[in-house]
Design a protein around this motif. Sequence first.
Motif, PDB file in Angstrom:
ATOM      1  N   LEU A  44      11.696  39.383 -44.905  1.00 11.77           N
ATOM      2  CA  LEU A  44      12.140  37.985 -44.978  1.00 11.77           C
ATOM      3  C   LEU A  44      11.062  37.033 -44.462  1.00 11.77           C
ATOM      4  N   GLY A  45      10.352  37.479 -43.424  1.00 13.33           N
ATOM      5  CA  GLY A  45       9.275  36.644 -42.894  1.00 13.33           C
ATOM      6  C   GLY A  45       8.181  36.412 -43.920  1.00 13.33           C
ATOM      7  N   SER A  46       7.846  37.465 -44.677  1.00 12.70           N
ATOM      8  CA  SER A  46       6.799  37.318 -45.698  1.00 12.70           C
ATOM      9  C   SER A  46       7.278  36.415 -46.834  1.00 12.70           C
ATOM     10  N   ILE A  47       8.570  36.525 -47.185  1.00  9.05           N
ATOM     11  CA  ILE A  47       9.119  35.663 -48.238  1.00  9.05           C
ATOM     12  C   ILE A  47       9.161  34.215 -47.775  1.00  9.05           C
ATOM     13  N   ALA A  48       9.506  34.003 -46.502  1.00  6.48           N
ATOM     14  CA  ALA A  48       9.608  32.642 -45.975  1.00  6.48           C
ATOM     15  C   ALA A  48       8.277  31.899 -46.021  1.00  6.48           C
ATOM     16  N   GLN A  49       7.172  32.643 -46.019  1.00  7.27           N
ATOM     17  CA  GLN A  49       5.857  32.010 -46.068  1.00  7.27           C
ATOM     18  C   GLN A  49       5.477  31.557 -47.473  1.00  7.27           C
ATOM     19  N   LYS A  50       6.222  32.017 -48.477  1.00  5.51           N
ATOM     20  CA  LYS A  50       5.908  31.657 -49.853  1.00  5.51           C
ATOM     21  C   LYS A  50       6.392  30.249 -50.174  1.00  5.51           C
ATOM     22  N   SER A  51       5.748  29.653 -51.163  1.00  3.91           N
ATOM     23  CA  SER A  51       6.211  28.374 -51.697  1.00  3.91           C
ATOM     24  C   SER A  51       7.014  28.650 -52.962  1.00  3.91           C
ATOM     25  N   THR A  79       7.259  31.704 -57.539  1.00  3.79           N
ATOM     26  CA  THR A  79       6.860  31.696 -56.135  1.00  3.79           C
ATOM     27  C   THR A  79       5.346  31.811 -56.034  1.00  3.79           C
ATOM     28  N   SER A  80       4.842  31.403 -54.892  1.00  9.06           N
ATOM     29  CA  SER A  80       3.401  31.458 -54.664  1.00  9.06           C
ATOM     30  C   SER A  80       3.147  31.810 -53.211  1.00  9.06           C
ATOM     31  N   ALA A  81       2.390  32.882 -52.979  1.00 11.16           N
ATOM     32  CA  ALA A  81       2.056  33.300 -51.618  1.00 11.16           C
ATOM     33  C   ALA A  81       0.952  32.405 -51.060  1.00 11.16           C
ATOM     34  N   PRO A  82       0.919  32.224 -49.733  1.00 12.79           N
ATOM     35  CA  PRO A  82      -0.095  31.342 -49.137  1.00 12.79           C
ATOM     36  C   PRO A  82      -1.528  31.795 -49.369  1.00 12.79           C
ATOM     37  N   THR A  83      -1.728  33.096 -49.665  1.00 11.93           N
ATOM     38  CA  THR A  83      -3.084  33.605 -49.883  1.00 11.93           C
ATOM     39  C   THR A  83      -3.553  33.437 -51.326  1.00 11.93           C
ATOM     40  N   GLU A  84      -2.626  33.061 -52.237  1.00 15.17           N
ATOM     41  CA  GLU A  84      -3.001  32.911 -53.631  1.00 15.17           C
ATOM     42  C   GLU A  84      -3.851  31.662 -53.845  1.00 15.17           C
ATOM     43  N   ILE A  85      -4.754  31.750 -54.804  1.00  9.04           N
ATOM     44  CA  ILE A  85      -5.546  30.579 -55.182  1.00  9.04           C
ATOM     45  C   ILE A  85      -4.722  29.765 -56.172  1.00  9.04           C
ATOM     46  N   ASN A  86      -4.352  28.566 -55.773  1.00  9.37           N
ATOM     47  CA  ASN A  86      -3.453  27.752 -56.585  1.00  9.37           C
ATOM     48  C   ASN A  86      -4.195  26.581 -57.210  1.00  9.37           C
ATOM     49  N   ASP A  87      -5.182  26.905 -58.047  1.00  5.58           N
ATOM     50  CA  ASP A  87      -5.941  25.834 -58.665  1.00  5.58           C
ATOM     51  C   ASP A  87      -5.146  25.111 -59.752  1.00  5.58           C
ATOM     52  N   GLU A  88      -3.953  25.660 -60.123  1.00  2.21           N
ATOM     53  CA  GLU A  88      -3.141  24.991 -61.129  1.00  2.21           C
ATOM     54  C   GLU A  88      -2.210  23.946 -60.507  1.00  2.21           C
TER      55      GLU A  88
END
Length: 272
Positions: free
Chosen positions: A76-83, A199-208
Amino acid sequence: MNRDIIYHYTGAEGLKGILDSKEVCLRMTDTRFLNDKEEITHGSQLVEAVINEYSNNAESTLPGIPTHTEFMSMILGSIAQKSFYSTSFSFETEQLSQWLSYCPQQGGYAIGFDKEKLKNHLNQTNHKINFSPVNYVNSLNTLISQINSIKYNYNFVDLSNRVNRDMTMYDLVTKIEHVLATSKQSYFKTENEVRIYTTSAPTEINDEIKFFTKGSVLTPYKPLYIPKDIVTQVIIGPMQHQELASIALSEFKRINGYEFSIIKSNIPFRCF
């Protein structure tokens, strides 16, 4: 109510932004910036309640291996960090509350999308994007019945084998994310909402990721491009200049190469 078509309610500026391009462009908005202040957090509270309800007070495990509850808390902690990013639609066409809630005071539009064509397009082009009706739930008991598969897997994993346990519980991640992304309080049930989310993890590159202005705030969103033929209708909502809006929309449709039908709302409401 035609359940083959789902509608996105917006104002004239939103209509132009969505349809005025080579492809239809929808905004999947960061859910932290949506009007419903309990978006996502409501689902999170319900999921945590399920975990607490079904955790065994007498949990035992091998030395150094987290218990059920401890491991699920880590997940749940890892999911909570996602956008979470989402865009919403409704099956409702002639419901005054939809026009008043999601369109400007001077009037708005409901863009109708072919539901099956939209689902097929998403399935073929982007497997990270999900399409689902919203679950309107308030109570723990209601949620338990809806996510029975999560409960079953959670209760019956084999703690004597850490690898099997970990893999089984990691399989729950997408199911938990689904609950988080599609749960809403039953007060909103009349909206009859359908949602596209990712969803998007904080470590992903979100250039879009792009931004639009919402009042005084820059709001992040991910553009979602879909073919023009998925738009089948545009309903002109209750407004003072409905006939003039119809003339302009017909011209807009012709110039931009659309084939949707134009419908005028019959609701006798006007705002001064």
